[in-house]
Scaffold this active site. Structure first.
Site, PDB file in Angstrom:
ATOM      1  N   TRP B 325       4.500   1.300   2.738  1.00 41.19           N
ATOM      2  CA  TRP B 325       4.094  -0.082   3.057  1.00 41.19           C
ATOM      3  C   TRP B 325       4.527  -1.024   1.928  1.00 41.19           C
ATOM      4  O   TRP B 325       4.868  -2.186   2.171  1.00 41.19           O
ATOM      5  CB  TRP B 325       2.570  -0.135   3.234  1.00 41.19           C
ATOM      6  CG  TRP B 325       2.019  -1.527   3.393  1.00 41.19           C
ATOM      7  CD1 TRP B 325       1.926  -2.235   4.555  1.00 41.19           C
ATOM      8  CD2 TRP B 325       1.475  -2.369   2.374  1.00 41.19           C
ATOM      9  NE1 TRP B 325       1.368  -3.458   4.320  1.00 41.19           N
ATOM     10  CE2 TRP B 325       1.076  -3.578   2.988  1.00 41.19           C
ATOM     11  CE3 TRP B 325       1.280  -2.230   1.004  1.00 41.19           C
ATOM     12  CZ2 TRP B 325       0.495  -4.630   2.279  1.00 41.19           C
ATOM     13  CZ3 TRP B 325       0.709  -3.283   0.298  1.00 41.19           C
ATOM     14  CH2 TRP B 325       0.332  -4.454   0.934  1.00 41.19           C
ATOM     15  N   HIS B 326       4.529  -0.511   0.688  1.00 38.42           N
ATOM     16  CA  HIS B 326       4.873  -1.365  -0.452  1.00 38.42           C
ATOM     17  C   HIS B 326       6.348  -1.739  -0.478  1.00 38.42           C
ATOM     18  O   HIS B 326       6.725  -2.741  -1.064  1.00 38.42           O
ATOM     19  CB  HIS B 326       4.493  -0.678  -1.773  1.00 38.42           C
ATOM     20  CG  HIS B 326       3.020  -0.629  -1.997  1.00 38.42           C
ATOM     21  ND1 HIS B 326       2.233   0.381  -1.497  1.00 38.42           N
ATOM     22  CD2 HIS B 326       2.183  -1.469  -2.644  1.00 38.42           C
ATOM     23  CE1 HIS B 326       0.978   0.164  -1.844  1.00 38.42           C
ATOM     24  NE2 HIS B 326       0.915  -0.946  -2.528  1.00 38.42           N
ATOM     25  N   GLY B 327       7.183  -0.915   0.129  1.00 41.18           N
ATOM     26  CA  GLY B 327       8.597  -1.250   0.114  1.00 41.18           C
ATOM     27  C   GLY B 327       9.457  -0.095   0.544  1.00 41.18           C
ATOM     28  O   GLY B 327       9.014   1.064   0.562  1.00 41.18           O
TER      29      GLY B 327
END
Lengths: 160, 492
Positions: B325-327
């Site tokens: 989700w962060h990247g």
């Protein structure tokens, strides 16, 4: 005395009358006159919530005024950031004149002195810390360190 | 428009005054706040305001359709479509390039190299946050936790409300939408809470996070092979503090700004580095994301209801997807995997330890509360807890190396350097060591310190409130390094 009398009168009479009457459903809340708390009045003293709102707005305005006086250079840099726009271009000379005025009255000294203290802390070496506790350099080494400037061998700034 | 700027200060002053003038006209107030939120968002890039509006419209329509659909099967299909559209938007902007790159490499290795249709996709700021909020709304409507909104303005405001729009916290529809039904109120506690949180957030971000980033973390992570083990250790501890202060600082300001506008947001961080277990850590770190993942991913996967192996699998899936989700990067995936493996190991250890005693009380983000311990003597419990805190913090720091590193190679280089303590120590200045040590120590302050400060301030006059806010900001401005660095979580 007058504010105490006003607060007493409001608490003893006005609030009771308003409570007995209840809210007027035919009017919008805006139509009901709400007292503006004087500067220094404690927020939320009365049951009505509007003093908290007004006091918060007052607090924000006071904070903005303090920033404008003591951080006038911040206004200049913000105006420079906005200088591409027409509004920014017209703001910049005003902000610079204001900054000059604050310089003349000495309001900028507060920020400068705090920054100086932080810079001293930032560039302190372990021997400076030891000196604070009485185990630092002898006076000659200390003087040489001062003459050499604020950098220490452990600062990342030196590597750049 | 960044929070710690005069532009935002002026913007907020105007929004605050007008929003409260419109308090008796709910529709007018909401319309104004939506417009203000779009101005705030458009200050970065106006092109993506359309995406934000489209996301709001899709989720509003999905909520309405789910509520009027007759059978459960139809509702499920509609929810699945809505979630797929939300994730599709997120996937295109965030993961398109990454997956295409991986596919290209895979094909090349198999001797089937192709020209891939790469696109320069700019990541719209805050997309991960408002997408998750949209999903939360549709799923909550399906679960009947909230009714579907008939008024599109409420959904638009929920998704675009400017304090939490670009970097969270991820506000749940069930928490926020009911607040839009009542006339907003501002009492003295909310004013005091707003001021305290704004000052605290500014201090964390502008002073602690910015100094650590500019004087320590950025340099060391840029060239880890140029530093000795102690410097690398200090830098990773520094990064642990930097990312906490950066992100929790943003959350504090967002919660404070929302409070001044009359809305309650739940806390997003609770002194996470005092945690004695990974489970406890995830109850204290980015709470809005960890609870979102728990409620919309871990539990639908089956949670801990279907045996040990399935539970471990679900924990791993949740944490790896949480990392992703962060990247779109292997480093984030490994970060999530480290947390997943550590949580699984922790569960295994707790399963074999005697349940009596209360040495480590481990709050559980992904299941019930758990306690474990060895013996009952208070000193022994304190020792066990201290050991738990030390291990947890260092496991979290190990994962941060992957999270922060430019690439997997840099992360491995960093880990190699950590064991080499032969070189000179360059970065451990008194200033930086004190900054890291004091910031870590602050995690162990009593948890009621902040409510105490709020209670003290709420009894003060408007003049005192203004002086505290004004001189507080001035002091922060004076001691912070020059310039305003963007918040780390803007990139997510």
């Amino acid at each position: 005395m007058s504010s105490f009398a006003l607060a007493f009168r409001r608490k003893s009479f006005l609030d009771r009358v308003l409570a007995a009457e209840g809210p007027d459903r035919t009017q919008s809340a805006d139509a009901v006159p709400r007292p503006i708390p004087p500067v220094g009045q404690r927020i939320g003293e009365v049951a009505d919530r509007s003093p908290a709102r007004r006091a918060a707005l007052l607090a924000l305005l006071i904070a903005a005024a303090l920033l404008a006086v003591f951080n006038s250079e911040g206004l200049v840099s913000t105006a420079r950031d906005l200088a591409e726009s027409r509004l920014g271009r017209s703001l910049l000379p005003v902000a610079e004149r204001w900054d000059d005025a604050m310089e003349r009255v000495g309001a900028k000294r507060l920020m400068a002195s705090v920054r100086g203290l932080v810079l001293d802390a930032q560039y302190a070496s372990w021997s400076d810390v030891a000196a604070v506790f009485g185990a630092g350099d002898d006076p000659i080494t200390a003087k040489r360190r001062t003459d050499d400037g604020p950098y220490t061998s452990s600062m990342p700034g030196e590597r750049r | 428009m960044l929070f710690p700027t005069l532009q935002f200060g002026a913007f907020f002053l105007v929004v605050f005054a007008i929003a409260w003038e419109l308090r008796a006209r709910p529709e007018g107030r909401k319309t104004f706040l939506v417009a203000a939120s779009y101005v705030f968002y458009g200050a970065w890039d106006w092109r993506f305001a359309g995406l934000l509006a489209a996301s709001s419209l899709i989720n509003y329509a999905a909520g309405r359709l789910v509520s009027v659909a007759s059978g459960d099967r139809d509702k499920k299909i509609l929810v699945a479509i809505a979630v797929a559209i939300n994730l599709g938007i997120l996937g295109f902007f965030k993961y398109y390039g990454f997956f295409l790159e991986q596919l290209g490499e895979l094909l090349a290795r198999g001797g089937m190299a192709r020209d891939m249709p790469f696109l320069e996709v700019i990541l719209p700021i805050g997309i991960s946050f408002f997408t998750f909020q949209g999903i939360s709304y549709v799923v909550d409507v399906y679960r009947k936790e909230i009714p579907a909104e008939t008024n599109p303005l409420d959904v638009f405001l929920y998704i675009s409300f400017f304090p939490q729009l670009v970097a969270g916290p991820i506000v749940r529809a069930a928490d926020f939408l009911p607040q839009l039904k009542a006339e907003p109120e501002l009492d003295r506690e909310m004013v005091a809470k707003g001021i305290v949180l704004i000052l605290l957030g500014l201090f964390k971000k502008m002073v602690i996070a910015n100094y650590l980033a500019t004087l320590l973390v950025d340099d060391v992570f840029f060239a880890p092979d140029a530093y000795s083990g102690p410097d690398l250790l200090l830098a990773v501890y520094g990064y642990a503090i930097q990312i906490y202060c950066d992100f929790s600082g943003y959350s504090d300001i967002a919660i404070g700004v929302a409070a001044l506008l009359g809305y309650h947001f739940k806390p997003n961080f609770l002194q996470p580095y005092r945690s004695a277990s990974l489970r406890e850590f995830w109850r204290r770190w980015h709470i809005s994301l960890s609870t979102w993942l728990r409620d919309y991913l871990y539990k639908p996967l089956g949670g801990s209801r279907h045996g040990t192996v399935t539970t471990y699998r679900n924990v791993m899936i949740t944490m790896v997807l949480g990392g992703l989700w962060h990247g779109a990067n292997w480093t984030f995936l490994i970060w999530g995997a480290i947390h997943g493996v550590a949580l699984v190991i922790e569960r295994m250890i707790l399963a074999v330890l005697p349940a009596s005693g209360s040495g480590v009380v481990a709050g559980d983000s992904f299941g019930g509360a758990v306690s474990a311990g060895w013996g009952s003597a208070p000193s022994r419990e304190a020792l066990v807890r201290a050991f738990g805190v030390l291990v947890t913090f260092n496991v979290v720091c190990l994962a941060w190396i992957f999270f922060r590193a430019e690439s997997l190679d840099y992360a491995l280089l960093y880990l190699q350097g950590l064991v080499d303590w032969s070189g000179p120590v360059e970065m451990a200045t008194p200033f930086l060591v004190a900054l890291v040590a004091v910031s870590l120590a602050a995690h162990f302050l009593p948890e009621d310190l902040l409510p105490g400060a709020i209670a003290w301030l709420e009894d003060r006059s408007a003049l005192t409130l203004g002086a505290v806010l004004g001189f507080g900001i001035l002091l922060i401005w004076a001691i912070a390094p020059e310039g305003v660095a963007p918040f780390i979580y803007f990139q997510f």
